[in-house]
Design a protein around this motif. Structure first.
Motif, PDB file in Angstrom:
ATOM      1  N   PHE A 175     -56.173 -48.181  21.323  1.00 25.72           N
ATOM      2  CA  PHE A 175     -55.562 -47.456  22.259  1.00 25.72           C
ATOM      3  C   PHE A 175     -56.402 -47.099  23.721  1.00 25.72           C
ATOM      4  O   PHE A 175     -55.765 -47.301  24.723  1.00 25.72           O
ATOM      5  CB  PHE A 175     -54.874 -46.021  21.658  1.00 25.72           C
ATOM      6  CG  PHE A 175     -54.096 -46.233  20.556  1.00 25.72           C
ATOM      7  CD1 PHE A 175     -53.775 -47.411  20.008  1.00 25.72           C
ATOM      8  CD2 PHE A 175     -53.199 -45.085  20.183  1.00 25.72           C
ATOM      9  CE1 PHE A 175     -52.619 -47.524  19.163  1.00 25.72           C
ATOM     10  CE2 PHE A 175     -52.286 -45.098  19.369  1.00 25.72           C
ATOM     11  CZ  PHE A 175     -51.892 -46.279  18.783  1.00 25.72           C
ATOM     12  N   ARG A 176     -57.750 -46.946  23.450  1.00 28.24           N
ATOM     13  CA  ARG A 176     -58.508 -46.345  24.677  1.00 28.24           C
ATOM     14  C   ARG A 176     -58.550 -47.684  25.303  1.00 28.24           C
ATOM     15  O   ARG A 176     -58.452 -47.526  26.901  1.00 28.24           O
ATOM     16  CB  ARG A 176     -59.681 -45.935  24.038  1.00 28.24           C
ATOM     17  CG  ARG A 176     -59.584 -44.653  23.456  1.00 28.24           C
ATOM     18  CD  ARG A 176     -61.018 -44.017  23.127  1.00 28.24           C
ATOM     19  NE  ARG A 176     -61.015 -43.090  22.007  1.00 28.24           N
ATOM     20  CZ  ARG A 176     -60.616 -41.595  22.505  1.00 28.24           C
ATOM     21  NH1 ARG A 176     -60.472 -41.382  23.656  1.00 28.24           N
ATOM     22  NH2 ARG A 176     -60.810 -40.778  21.551  1.00 28.24           N
ATOM     23  N   SER A 177     -58.872 -48.760  24.783  1.00 29.57           N
ATOM     24  CA  SER A 177     -59.120 -50.177  25.627  1.00 29.57           C
ATOM     25  C   SER A 177     -58.015 -50.705  26.167  1.00 29.57           C
ATOM     26  O   SER A 177     -57.849 -50.676  27.429  1.00 29.57           O
ATOM     27  CB  SER A 177     -59.493 -51.125  24.665  1.00 29.57           C
ATOM     28  OG  SER A 177     -59.839 -52.454  25.275  1.00 29.57           O
ATOM     29  N   TYR A 178     -56.610 -50.627  25.606  1.00 24.11           N
ATOM     30  CA  TYR A 178     -55.545 -51.065  26.206  1.00 24.11           C
ATOM     31  C   TYR A 178     -54.982 -50.141  27.307  1.00 24.11           C
ATOM     32  O   TYR A 178     -54.154 -50.473  28.193  1.00 24.11           O
ATOM     33  CB  TYR A 178     -54.329 -51.361  25.173  1.00 24.11           C
ATOM     34  CG  TYR A 178     -54.636 -52.536  24.490  1.00 24.11           C
ATOM     35  CD1 TYR A 178     -53.662 -53.714  24.629  1.00 24.11           C
ATOM     36  CD2 TYR A 178     -55.472 -53.040  23.795  1.00 24.11           C
ATOM     37  CE1 TYR A 178     -53.562 -55.060  24.262  1.00 24.11           C
ATOM     38  CE2 TYR A 178     -55.848 -54.196  23.078  1.00 24.11           C
ATOM     39  CZ  TYR A 178     -54.780 -54.939  23.449  1.00 24.11           C
ATOM     40  OH  TYR A 178     -54.776 -56.463  22.799  1.00 24.11           O
ATOM     41  N   SER A 179     -55.424 -48.827  27.202  1.00 23.24           N
ATOM     42  CA  SER A 179     -54.837 -47.872  28.329  1.00 23.24           C
ATOM     43  C   SER A 179     -55.339 -48.022  29.654  1.00 23.24           C
ATOM     44  O   SER A 179     -55.015 -47.410  30.587  1.00 23.24           O
ATOM     45  CB  SER A 179     -55.298 -46.231  27.801  1.00 23.24           C
ATOM     46  OG  SER A 179     -56.531 -46.280  27.834  1.00 23.24           O
ATOM     47  N   TYR A 180     -56.284 -48.944  29.761  1.00 24.52           N
ATOM     48  CA  TYR A 180     -56.778 -49.576  30.999  1.00 24.52           C
ATOM     49  C   TYR A 180     -55.917 -49.830  31.885  1.00 24.52           C
ATOM     50  O   TYR A 180     -55.676 -49.527  33.198  1.00 24.52           O
ATOM     51  CB  TYR A 180     -57.953 -50.326  30.983  1.00 24.52           C
ATOM     52  CG  TYR A 180     -58.677 -50.569  32.092  1.00 24.52           C
ATOM     53  CD1 TYR A 180     -59.620 -49.885  32.675  1.00 24.52           C
ATOM     54  CD2 TYR A 180     -58.128 -51.845  33.028  1.00 24.52           C
ATOM     55  CE1 TYR A 180     -60.237 -50.368  34.053  1.00 24.52           C
ATOM     56  CE2 TYR A 180     -58.926 -52.290  34.409  1.00 24.52           C
ATOM     57  CZ  TYR A 180     -59.740 -51.192  34.691  1.00 24.52           C
ATOM     58  OH  TYR A 180     -60.372 -51.560  35.760  1.00 24.52           O
ATOM     59  N   ARG A 181     -54.829 -50.391  31.148  1.00 24.07           N
ATOM     60  CA  ARG A 181     -53.578 -50.913  32.016  1.00 24.07           C
ATOM     61  C   ARG A 181     -52.307 -50.318  31.368  1.00 24.07           C
ATOM     62  O   ARG A 181     -51.650 -50.851  30.415  1.00 24.07           O
ATOM     63  CB  ARG A 181     -53.436 -52.449  31.989  1.00 24.07           C
ATOM     64  CG  ARG A 181     -54.494 -53.145  32.901  1.00 24.07           C
ATOM     65  CD  ARG A 181     -54.567 -52.791  34.142  1.00 24.07           C
ATOM     66  NE  ARG A 181     -53.318 -53.530  35.046  1.00 24.07           N
ATOM     67  CZ  ARG A 181     -53.268 -54.616  35.537  1.00 24.07           C
ATOM     68  NH1 ARG A 181     -54.084 -55.297  35.676  1.00 24.07           N
ATOM     69  NH2 ARG A 181     -52.148 -54.859  36.096  1.00 24.07           N
ATOM     70  N   PRO A 182     -52.089 -48.952  31.389  1.00 23.29           N
ATOM     71  CA  PRO A 182     -50.967 -48.299  30.937  1.00 23.29           C
ATOM     72  C   PRO A 182     -49.700 -48.940  30.716  1.00 23.29           C
ATOM     73  O   PRO A 182     -49.057 -48.932  29.406  1.00 23.29           O
ATOM     74  CB  PRO A 182     -50.729 -46.939  31.644  1.00 23.29           C
ATOM     75  CG  PRO A 182     -52.078 -46.921  32.402  1.00 23.29           C
ATOM     76  CD  PRO A 182     -52.487 -48.245  32.625  1.00 23.29           C
TER      77      PRO A 182
END
Length: 189
Positions: free
Chosen positions: A38-45
C-alpha cells in the motif's frame, strides 16, 4: 539482521489523499499494520486505487476457484519470480485461507512436493508456465484446466491472477519493496 533498503522513496502518509489514508486506517484496524505494498503503490494514488480495485475483484471466490486457490496462484508465481514481498505476504494469506501452515509453506517452497490434488496441481502448473514460458502456452493448457473442473470464467481468472502477480512481482522487485516484519509472525503456531 540488516535488510536491503527500498530503492524508491515512499510518500508521507499525511500527504496522501483522504481515501488512501482511510484505506491505511482500515488496514491498521483489520490486520494491525499497513502493508508495504500500500505504501509503495501510494506513490501514484490514482494508479493505486485502480490496482487495488482490480486486486479485490481477482480475489472474489467462485464455485471451483476459492480463496486458497487464488492465493496459491499468487504464491506459485511469486516463488518462481523470487519476489520476497509477495511470497511472504501471500504466504500469510495462503496459510490463513488453507488453515494449514505446513501445506502453505510447501506450496511456497515447491508446489510439486506439496501433495496437491490433480485440480490444484493443474492450476499451479498453468500459473508457473505462464510465468516461466508464456510463449509455450497452447490451447491444450486451457483444456487441462477445464478437465479438472474449472469453468471458462474461472480459467480466465487463473490467467488474469497469474498475469497480475507477474506485474506485481516486477513492481515489488523493481522498487526493492520489502515485506512487513509483521507478516513473519502471523499464523505461525
Amino acid at each position: 539482521m540488516a535488510r536491503a533498503a527500498w530503492f524508491f522513496p515512499l510518500p508521507d502518509e499525511a500527504e496522501l489523499p483522504e481515501r488512501l489514508r482511510g484505506l491505511f486506517a482500515k488496514a491498521r484496524e483489520t490486520i494491525g499494520f499497513v502493508p508495504n505494498v500500500f505504501r509503495s503503490y501510494s506513490y501514484r494514488p490514482e494508479r493505486f486505487s485502480a490496482w487495488f480495485a482490480h486486486y479485490k475483484q481477482l480475489h472474489e471466490p467462485t464455485d471451483h476457484l476459492d480463496e486458497a486457490d487464488r492465493e496459491m496462484i499468487a504464491v506459485v508465481v511469486s516463488a518462481y519470480n523470487r519476489c520476497t514481498y509477495c511470497i511472504v505476504s501471500h504466504g500469510h494469506a495462503l496459510r490463513n485461507a488453507l488453515g494449514d501452515e505446513v501445506l502453505a509453506d510447501y506450496i511456497a517452497t515447491n508446489w510439486r512436493h506439496a501433495g496437491l490434488d490433480e485440480r490444484r496441481s493443474a492450476i499451479c502448473e498453468y500459473a508457473e508456465k505462464l510465468t516461466a514460458r508464456p510463449h509455450e502456452l497452447t490451447e491444450a493448457d486451457l483444456h487441462r484446466l477445464r478437465d479438472v473442473g474449472l469453468s471458462d470464467f474461472e480459467i480466465w481468472d487463473v490467467v488474469e491472477i497469474a498475469a497480475m502477480y507477474n506485474f506485481t512481482n516486477r513492481m515489488a522487485l523493481g522498487l526493492g519493496q520489502q515485506p512487513n516484519e509483521e507478516y513473519h509472525a502471523l499464523d505461525r503456531g
